[in-house]
Design a protein around this motif. Structure first.
Motif, PDB file in Angstrom:
ATOM      1  N   ASN A  46     -67.510-128.786  43.821  1.00 17.73           N
ATOM      2  CA  ASN A  46     -68.184-127.940  42.833  1.00 17.73           C
ATOM      3  C   ASN A  46     -67.410-126.659  42.555  1.00 17.73           C
ATOM      4  N   ILE A  47     -67.390-126.265  41.280  1.00 16.14           N
ATOM      5  CA  ILE A  47     -66.837-124.973  40.875  1.00 16.14           C
ATOM      6  C   ILE A  47     -68.002-124.110  40.417  1.00 16.14           C
ATOM      7  N   GLN A  48     -68.365-123.122  41.259  1.00 17.35           N
ATOM      8  CA  GLN A  48     -69.529-122.290  40.933  1.00 17.35           C
ATOM      9  C   GLN A  48     -69.201-121.200  39.913  1.00 17.35           C
ATOM     10  N   SER A  49     -67.941-120.769  39.863  1.00 16.89           N
ATOM     11  CA  SER A  49     -67.546-119.789  38.844  1.00 16.89           C
ATOM     12  C   SER A  49     -66.085-119.992  38.501  1.00 16.89           C
ATOM     13  N   LEU A  50     -65.731-119.610  37.255  1.00 24.04           N
ATOM     14  CA  LEU A  50     -64.377-119.815  36.752  1.00 24.04           C
ATOM     15  C   LEU A  50     -64.022-118.621  35.883  1.00 24.04           C
ATOM     16  N   ASN A  51     -62.996-117.854  36.286  1.00 22.79           N
ATOM     17  CA  ASN A  51     -62.576-116.660  35.552  1.00 22.79           C
ATOM     18  C   ASN A  51     -61.118-116.764  35.155  1.00 22.79           C
ATOM     19  N   TYR A  52     -60.808-116.406  33.915  1.00 24.28           N
ATOM     20  CA  TYR A  52     -59.424-116.351  33.445  1.00 24.28           C
ATOM     21  C   TYR A  52     -58.905-114.926  33.589  1.00 24.28           C
ATOM     22  N   SER A  53     -57.692-114.795  34.126  1.00 24.82           N
ATOM     23  CA  SER A  53     -57.067-113.491  34.292  1.00 24.82           C
ATOM     24  C   SER A  53     -55.921-113.346  33.302  1.00 24.82           C
ATOM     25  N   PRO A  54     -56.061-112.488  32.283  1.00 25.72           N
ATOM     26  CA  PRO A  54     -54.970-112.286  31.329  1.00 25.72           C
ATOM     27  C   PRO A  54     -53.782-111.543  31.922  1.00 25.72           C
ATOM     28  N   VAL A  55     -53.943-110.942  33.112  1.00 22.01           N
ATOM     29  CA  VAL A  55     -52.835-110.231  33.759  1.00 22.01           C
ATOM     30  C   VAL A  55     -51.700-111.189  34.101  1.00 22.01           C
ATOM     31  N   ASP A  56     -52.053-112.344  34.665  1.00 16.99           N
ATOM     32  CA  ASP A  56     -51.045-113.303  35.109  1.00 16.99           C
ATOM     33  C   ASP A  56     -51.289-114.713  34.572  1.00 16.99           C
ATOM     34  N   GLN A  57     -52.192-114.852  33.597  1.00 17.43           N
ATOM     35  CA  GLN A  57     -52.551-116.156  33.008  1.00 17.43           C
ATOM     36  C   GLN A  57     -52.932-117.174  34.094  1.00 17.43           C
ATOM     37  N   MET A  58     -53.904-116.766  34.914  1.00 19.49           N
ATOM     38  CA  MET A  58     -54.393-117.626  35.981  1.00 19.49           C
ATOM     39  C   MET A  58     -55.885-117.883  35.795  1.00 19.49           C
ATOM     40  N   LEU A  59     -56.326-119.053  36.250  1.00 23.42           N
ATOM     41  CA  LEU A  59     -57.749-119.349  36.364  1.00 23.42           C
ATOM     42  C   LEU A  59     -58.143-119.200  37.823  1.00 23.42           C
ATOM     43  N   HIS A  60     -59.141-118.353  38.104  1.00 23.74           N
ATOM     44  CA  HIS A  60     -59.622-118.145  39.461  1.00 23.74           C
ATOM     45  C   HIS A  60     -60.969-118.851  39.621  1.00 23.74           C
TER      46      HIS A  60
END
Length: 419
Positions: A390-404
């Motif tokens: 399960n993925i409870q949360s998904l955030n995109y970081s424009p600083v380094d183009q990463m999905l956390h």
């Protein structure tokens, strides 16, 4: 002879592109068909004519549509592959015959052979500059993204249990896209420490290595000493932006902003009819994620909130949050995507992306909504390899183009690949 070899390599490279395209399409079918069979069986077992059955049917309809599109593309790619193979074989035979003729020429044919070589070189240059896939890419260019076209997601680059292995199933983590000077390398973490639903602090790590090792030198920044209470965090879909934490306020259809410097909270009410208190969650056929009514997101332009309302019959609504005091929404978009058929959303370059659960190992980014063109797509077809079901949360970081991603207490990050 060298030119002959180069032209052959050019043709073979184009052929290799076709083979790669076929492999990709076949993989997509291999992943989708077993899941479709399982979902149809589950729908037959449910047969309750209630909301859950409607969700199942919608997911199945989307899967059938995408499988039909894959089959059509596979047929097109196969025919193109056959034509390219035949053309390449014919071209190589012609070049071979031409080279044999050139070798038989005497010195009087030197000028003519040079002209032939010049023509072939010109054709080669055109081949190099004009190579394009024979089928359209999965996702056409969107908006005005400085990184280019959204293409794919890489395999996990960070995978850690962090400081509290297995202790808190729900949470979120990431980086501040607009950090204070000296905090550019910091990471933040919010865990639902009360009943997997609520939290009252944000925890900081001075570097990625500190996060992985579970060493929090900056420590916690408390919102309130009581958990939960007014203006504390409800649900895992939180983000940090500009030294402020944005989240769903406790027990209200409201967005809170906690200023890390002044330790103060301001908030604003979302539109009338907004669902909250676990009435508009992210879901898949086996489970719904508690208190995920509001999803806060960041991208290159700032902070967004994704939610549902009774007026929109449970479809996703997207609003841009202004960094002003008082807080307010600047613009709102309405989609046709039913939220409880979605497991997560994130923003990148002004485009909303939605994911769905495929199986315990795979999540799919299947939907996009472009805020510039208002175009919706249900066939994005980008797969995420999961380290936990399960993925409870998904955030995109424009600083380094990463999905956390926060996955059953594990922290996982993925590279977002732009073209």
């Amino acid at each position: 002879m060298k030119l002959y070899v180069i032209v052959s390599l050019c043709a073979l490279f184009t052929l290799t592109q076709q083979v790669t395209e076929l492999d990709s399409l076949l993989l997509g079918l291999e992943l989708r068909l077993p899941q479709l069979q399982e979902d149809v069986s589950m729908l037959q077992r449910e047969n309750d004519e209630q909301l859950y059955g409607v969700i199942s049917l919608q997911v199945i309809e989307n899967e059938l549509m995408q499988i039909n599109q894959l089959v059509a593309r596979l047929k097109s790619a196969t025919l193109s592959h056959q034509r390219l193979t035949a053309n390449t074989t014919e071209q190589l035979e012609d070049l071979k015959a031409e080279m044999q003729e050139l070798e038989a020429y005497d010195s009087t044919g030197v000028v003519k052979s040079q002209q032939t070589n010049q023509r072939l070189k010109k054709d080669l240059d055109q081949c190099k500059s004009g190579l394009h896939p024979t089928t359209e890419p999965i996702q056409p260019p969107r908006g005005n993204c400085p990184h280019g076209q959204f293409l794919n997601i890489s395999g996990p680059s960070v995978y850690t249990a962090g400081e509290y292995p297995g202790s808190y199933k729900y949470g979120a983590w990431g980086r501040d896209p607009k950090p204070e000077a000296g905090k550019e390398s910091w990471y933040w973490l919010v865990m639902m420490t009360s009943s997997n639903k609520f939290s009252n602090y944000v925890r900081f790590y001075s570097s990625q290595s500190s996060l992985i090792a579970g060493v929090s030198a900056p420590g916690n920044v408390m919102i309130h000493t009581t958990n939960p209470t007014t203006n504390t965090i409800q649900g895992p879909n939180v983000v940090l932006y500009g030294e402020a934490l944005y989240y769903n306020c406790y027990n209200e259809a409201t967005v809170c902003r906690f200023n890390l410097t002044t330790k103060t909270v301001i908030n604003f009410q979302l539109p009338k009819g907004t669902r909250f208190n676990s009435k508009g969650n992210f879901c898949h056929l086996d489970e719904c994620y508690l208190f995920t009514d509001l999803d806060l997101a960041t991208d290159e332009s700032g902070v967004w909130v994704i939610y549902t309302t009774t007026q929109d019959f449970g479809n996703l609504v997207l609003s841009k949050v202004e960094e002003s005091e008082p807080l307010r929404l600047s613009q709102t978009w309405h989609t046709s995507l039913y939220k409880q058929g979605v497991t997560n959303t994130f923003m990148a370059c002004g485009v909303l992306y939605a994911t769905r659960y495929v199986n315990k190992e795979v999540e799919e980014i299947f939907y996009s909504f472009d805020t510039t063109t208002r175009e919706e797509r249900f066939n994005v077809g980008v797969f995420i390899s999961k380290m936990s079901p399960n993925i409870q949360s998904l955030n995109y970081s424009p600083v380094d183009q990463m999905l956390h991603a926060y996955c059953d207490s594990y922290m996982v990050s993925y590279n977002v690949l732009f073209g």
